[in-house]
Design an enzyme around this catalytic site. Structure first.
Site, PDB file in Angstrom:
ATOM      1  N   ARG A 254      51.944 -21.856  12.482  1.00 12.39           N
ATOM      2  CA  ARG A 254      52.143 -22.454  10.988  1.00 12.39           C
ATOM      3  C   ARG A 254      52.194 -21.099  10.233  1.00 12.39           C
ATOM      4  O   ARG A 254      51.304 -20.372  10.424  1.00 12.39           O
ATOM      5  CB  ARG A 254      51.050 -23.374  10.445  1.00 12.39           C
ATOM      6  CG  ARG A 254      51.136 -23.218   8.965  1.00 12.39           C
ATOM      7  CD  ARG A 254      50.570 -24.630   8.654  1.00 12.39           C
ATOM      8  NE  ARG A 254      50.802 -24.521   6.848  1.00 12.39           N
ATOM      9  CZ  ARG A 254      51.767 -24.998   6.364  1.00 12.39           C
ATOM     10  NH1 ARG A 254      52.984 -25.547   6.993  1.00 12.39           N
ATOM     11  NH2 ARG A 254      52.043 -25.051   4.998  1.00 12.39           N
ATOM     12  N   HIS A 256      52.002 -19.993   6.496  1.00 13.94           N
ATOM     13  CA  HIS A 256      51.426 -20.861   5.476  1.00 13.94           C
ATOM     14  C   HIS A 256      51.478 -19.679   4.337  1.00 13.94           C
ATOM     15  O   HIS A 256      51.120 -18.404   4.488  1.00 13.94           O
ATOM     16  CB  HIS A 256      50.029 -20.983   5.562  1.00 13.94           C
ATOM     17  CG  HIS A 256      49.207 -22.031   4.543  1.00 13.94           C
ATOM     18  ND1 HIS A 256      49.420 -23.167   4.626  1.00 13.94           N
ATOM     19  CD2 HIS A 256      48.615 -21.321   3.603  1.00 13.94           C
ATOM     20  CE1 HIS A 256      48.669 -23.610   3.484  1.00 13.94           C
ATOM     21  NE2 HIS A 256      48.184 -22.529   2.967  1.00 13.94           N
ATOM     22  N   ASP A 257      51.857 -20.051   3.217  1.00 12.29           N
ATOM     23  CA  ASP A 257      51.866 -19.234   1.932  1.00 12.29           C
ATOM     24  C   ASP A 257      50.700 -19.516   1.056  1.00 12.29           C
ATOM     25  O   ASP A 257      50.570 -20.671   0.643  1.00 12.29           O
ATOM     26  CB  ASP A 257      53.493 -19.376   1.379  1.00 12.29           C
ATOM     27  CG  ASP A 257      54.422 -18.712   2.122  1.00 12.29           C
ATOM     28  OD1 ASP A 257      54.309 -18.067   2.814  1.00 12.29           O
ATOM     29  OD2 ASP A 257      55.634 -19.523   2.041  1.00 12.29           O
ATOM     30  N   GLU A 258      50.031 -18.345   0.723  1.00 13.70           N
ATOM     31  CA  GLU A 258      49.049 -18.709  -0.174  1.00 13.70           C
ATOM     32  C   GLU A 258      48.836 -19.443  -1.299  1.00 13.70           C
ATOM     33  O   GLU A 258      49.923 -19.427  -1.847  1.00 13.70           O
ATOM     34  CB  GLU A 258      48.463 -17.152  -0.727  1.00 13.70           C
ATOM     35  CG  GLU A 258      47.211 -17.415  -1.716  1.00 13.70           C
ATOM     36  CD  GLU A 258      46.747 -15.870  -1.931  1.00 13.70           C
ATOM     37  OE1 GLU A 258      47.572 -15.008  -2.362  1.00 13.70           O
ATOM     38  OE2 GLU A 258      45.724 -15.891  -2.111  1.00 13.70           O
ATOM     39  N   CYS A 270      48.220 -30.498  -4.585  1.00 14.97           N
ATOM     40  CA  CYS A 270      49.252 -30.002  -3.219  1.00 14.97           C
ATOM     41  C   CYS A 270      48.675 -30.427  -2.092  1.00 14.97           C
ATOM     42  O   CYS A 270      47.519 -30.634  -1.799  1.00 14.97           O
ATOM     43  CB  CYS A 270      49.779 -28.528  -3.684  1.00 14.97           C
ATOM     44  SG  CYS A 270      48.449 -27.501  -3.724  1.00 14.97           S
ATOM     45  N   CYS A 272      48.589 -27.792   0.291  1.00 14.48           N
ATOM     46  CA  CYS A 272      48.485 -26.660   0.999  1.00 14.48           C
ATOM     47  C   CYS A 272      47.288 -26.724   2.027  1.00 14.48           C
ATOM     48  O   CYS A 272      47.539 -26.148   3.068  1.00 14.48           O
ATOM     49  CB  CYS A 272      48.282 -25.541   0.212  1.00 14.48           C
ATOM     50  SG  CYS A 272      49.894 -25.564  -0.888  1.00 14.48           S
ATOM     51  N   ARG A 303      54.323 -19.866  -4.389  1.00 15.30           N
ATOM     52  CA  ARG A 303      55.589 -19.467  -3.919  1.00 15.30           C
ATOM     53  C   ARG A 303      56.223 -18.120  -4.724  1.00 15.30           C
ATOM     54  O   ARG A 303      57.061 -17.994  -5.192  1.00 15.30           O
ATOM     55  CB  ARG A 303      56.569 -20.716  -4.670  1.00 15.30           C
ATOM     56  CG  ARG A 303      56.511 -21.934  -4.134  1.00 15.30           C
ATOM     57  CD  ARG A 303      57.678 -23.013  -4.460  1.00 15.30           C
ATOM     58  NE  ARG A 303      57.210 -24.231  -4.497  1.00 15.30           N
ATOM     59  CZ  ARG A 303      57.521 -24.968  -5.640  1.00 15.30           C
ATOM     60  NH1 ARG A 303      58.232 -24.697  -6.436  1.00 15.30           N
ATOM     61  NH2 ARG A 303      56.924 -26.089  -5.505  1.00 15.30           N
ATOM     62  N   ASP A 341      61.537 -20.762  -6.534  1.00 21.38           N
ATOM     63  CA  ASP A 341      60.982 -20.263  -5.546  1.00 21.38           C
ATOM     64  C   ASP A 341      61.141 -18.547  -5.294  1.00 21.38           C
ATOM     65  O   ASP A 341      62.349 -18.298  -5.602  1.00 21.38           O
ATOM     66  CB  ASP A 341      61.360 -20.940  -4.295  1.00 21.38           C
ATOM     67  CG  ASP A 341      60.306 -20.723  -3.093  1.00 21.38           C
ATOM     68  OD1 ASP A 341      59.708 -19.682  -2.722  1.00 21.38           O
ATOM     69  OD2 ASP A 341      60.005 -21.748  -2.264  1.00 21.38           O
ATOM     70  N   ARG A 343      59.693 -16.900  -2.694  1.00 19.25           N
ATOM     71  CA  ARG A 343      58.851 -16.547  -1.572  1.00 19.25           C
ATOM     72  C   ARG A 343      59.717 -15.625  -0.696  1.00 19.25           C
ATOM     73  O   ARG A 343      59.476 -14.998   0.277  1.00 19.25           O
ATOM     74  CB  ARG A 343      58.272 -17.498  -0.723  1.00 19.25           C
ATOM     75  CG  ARG A 343      57.039 -17.932  -1.479  1.00 19.25           C
ATOM     76  CD  ARG A 343      56.470 -19.344  -0.638  1.00 19.25           C
ATOM     77  NE  ARG A 343      57.337 -20.428  -1.090  1.00 19.25           N
ATOM     78  CZ  ARG A 343      57.051 -21.783  -0.743  1.00 19.25           C
ATOM     79  NH1 ARG A 343      56.362 -21.899   0.353  1.00 19.25           N
ATOM     80  NH2 ARG A 343      57.985 -22.606  -0.841  1.00 19.25           N
ATOM     81  N   SER A 365      55.335 -27.155  10.261  1.00 23.00           N
ATOM     82  CA  SER A 365      55.988 -26.787   8.781  1.00 23.00           C
ATOM     83  C   SER A 365      57.272 -27.908   8.689  1.00 23.00           C
ATOM     84  O   SER A 365      57.720 -28.380   9.720  1.00 23.00           O
ATOM     85  CB  SER A 365      56.566 -25.338   8.704  1.00 23.00           C
ATOM     86  OG  SER A 365      57.124 -25.312   7.521  1.00 23.00           O
TER      87      SER A 365
HETATM   88 ZN   LIG Z   1      49.242 -25.612  -2.988  1.00 18.71          ZN
END
Ligand SMILES: [Zn+2]
Length: 430
Positions: A254, A256-258, A270, A272, A303, A341, A343, A365
């Site tokens: 995975r 994963h964006d903070e 969300c 997350c 993002r 976005d 990112r 994802s």
């Molecule tokens: Zn989130």
């Protein structure tokens, strides 16, 4: 309390050129030692050469910017406050990696890794000679071991989805991991190529939009490596990180964006944290059947728009006419940030290449941007795993519907136009 003493000059007693009394706005190519050249993408660490980013290293310094990403500003503060010796050189005794990562064949391809130094964790080993000669070479990657423990993993054990094995997963829910922290090291020609822009335009934009922070972006075209003042990333590996290229090894991942609000504080707007926890569960499951699981955690809050922008967007979403609904989810972000976005998944696959990954069997994802970026860098993806419905908080259904409608991967049909108009998010003060 900090003693209010004058910061000592970076060059006092170091024998290097004095700067006290005047400020150098930039440096000149003639000040650099020819031997300090970096041959990015060379076949070995020694042919590539060390990354020397210390501002005290004079002729040996071969990069723009400073080490430690955004923390370089704190280091400057510590020097200003007189608490840090500006000529301090790290004592690297016993700091070497707790697990072996690489080198891998793709490290020698200058187009495959452009945003990190693949030898960043091996500095004391591969540049021992230069270190002994007094060069200040700072590791940009550190690899250690840890145990992590998450309530969601205990829930999965209670529900019978995971079982303790006494090795990777204990009865108390402790998970053994190898983790690596990575700071950004940008090879500017390679970054420009990934984004299909010219290096000149990239340098100019970085200079202008950082408030003119790094003049060498403009004046030192001979310096091709930039240490940007941004967050890095952390890799959590479950299973044997060194066995990634063994034939038949199943790999789960995975990326994963903070999202601090959800990841740490459990905010329910969300998916997350639920998705991160689900990713960890899939990684444990994969490791327990002989494979390896990787969680890549990128410091790209909200993002990469930052948390202030993110909270402004939350307010705008909740206060808009018609309530918080999927139909306007991306639009509200764009109104505040100018884009949906930032990112830029284009650079994200570098870490996977660094880890030696050439195939992901279970990709946890739904993001098409991540999928396209990874496969675009020549890493195969097998199964794509979506988040189970039961893990989606009510208030996060706005985000989930909007993402599905925008073409994110899902096993379910896309929500129709009527669905997207329904306000499913909670009111701001509720
Ligand atoms: Zn989130």
């Amino acid at each position: 309390m900090i003693e209010n003493k004058q910061p000592s000059s970076p060059n006092s007693g170091s024998g290097k050129e004095p700067t006290k009394g005047h400020i150098k706005l930039t440096t000149h190519p003639s000040q650099r030692d020819a031997a300090s050249r970096i041959s990015w993408g060379a076949a070995s660490a020694n042919e590539r050469g060390p990354i020397v980013g210390s501002v005290n290293d004079g002729a040996a310094r071969n990069v723009i910017g400073a080490h430690s990403g955004a923390y370089s500003v704190y280091r400057a503060l510590a020097v200003a406050a007189g608490t840090l010796d500006p000529v301090h050189i790290a004592d690297l005794t016993d700091t070497s990696p707790a697990a072996c990562i690489g080198p891998y064949p793709r490290w020698g391809d200058p187009g495959k890794i452009v945003s990190l130094d693949p030898y960043g964790h091996m500095v004391s080993e591969v540049f021992a000679e230069q270190l002994a000669a007094g060069l200040n070479i700072t590791p940009t990657i550190a690899v250690t071991k840890a145990r992590i423990n998450l309530p969601e993993i205990k829930d999965a054990m209670r529900a019978g989805r995971l079982k303790a094995d006494g090795e990777l997963l204990s009865e108390t829910g402790d998970v053994r991991v190898t983790k690596a922290a990575i700071e950004p090291v940008w090879y500017l020609p390679g970054i420009a190529e990934r984004f299909a822009v010219s290096e000149t335009d990239l340098r100019r934009t970085l200079f202008e939009h950082s408030g003119g922070m790094y003049t060498e972006l403009i004046t030192r075209n001979d310096l091709k490596v930039f240490l940007p003042p941004i967050g890095g990333l952390t890799v959590y590996c479950i299973g044997d990180v060194s066995a990634v290229r063994e034939p038949g090894k199943e790999i789960a991942c995975r990326v994963h964006d903070e999202c601090n609000g959800s990841d740490v504080f459990g905010s329910d707007i969300c998916t997350c944290r639920p998705y991160l926890a689900h990713g960890i569960e899939v990684c444990i499951e994969t490791a327990q059947r002989g494979g390896i699981g990787f969680i890549v955690y990128n410091r790209k809050e909200g993002r990469a728009l930052g948390e202030v922008t993110k909270f402004l967007v939350y307010n705008a979403r909740k206060r808009q006419q018609g309530g918080d609904r999927a139909e306007t989810y991306f639009e509200r972000t764009e109104c505040v940030a100018g884009v949906q976005d930032m990112r830029f998944q284009e650079l994200m696959p570098d870490v996977l290449t660094w880890l030696g990954i050439e195939r992901i069997d279970r990709f946890v994802s739904m993001s098409d941007m991540k999928y396209d970026a990874i496969t675009g860098q020549g890493i195969e993806i097998g199964e794509r795993i979506t988040i189970p419905d039961g893990l989606i908080p009510d208030d996060a259904s706005v985000e989930m519907d909007a993402k599905k409608a925008a073409g994110y991967f899902s096993n379910e049909p896309q929500p129709d136009a009527t669905q997207l108009k329904i306000a499913k998010g909670r009111d701001l003060h509720d």
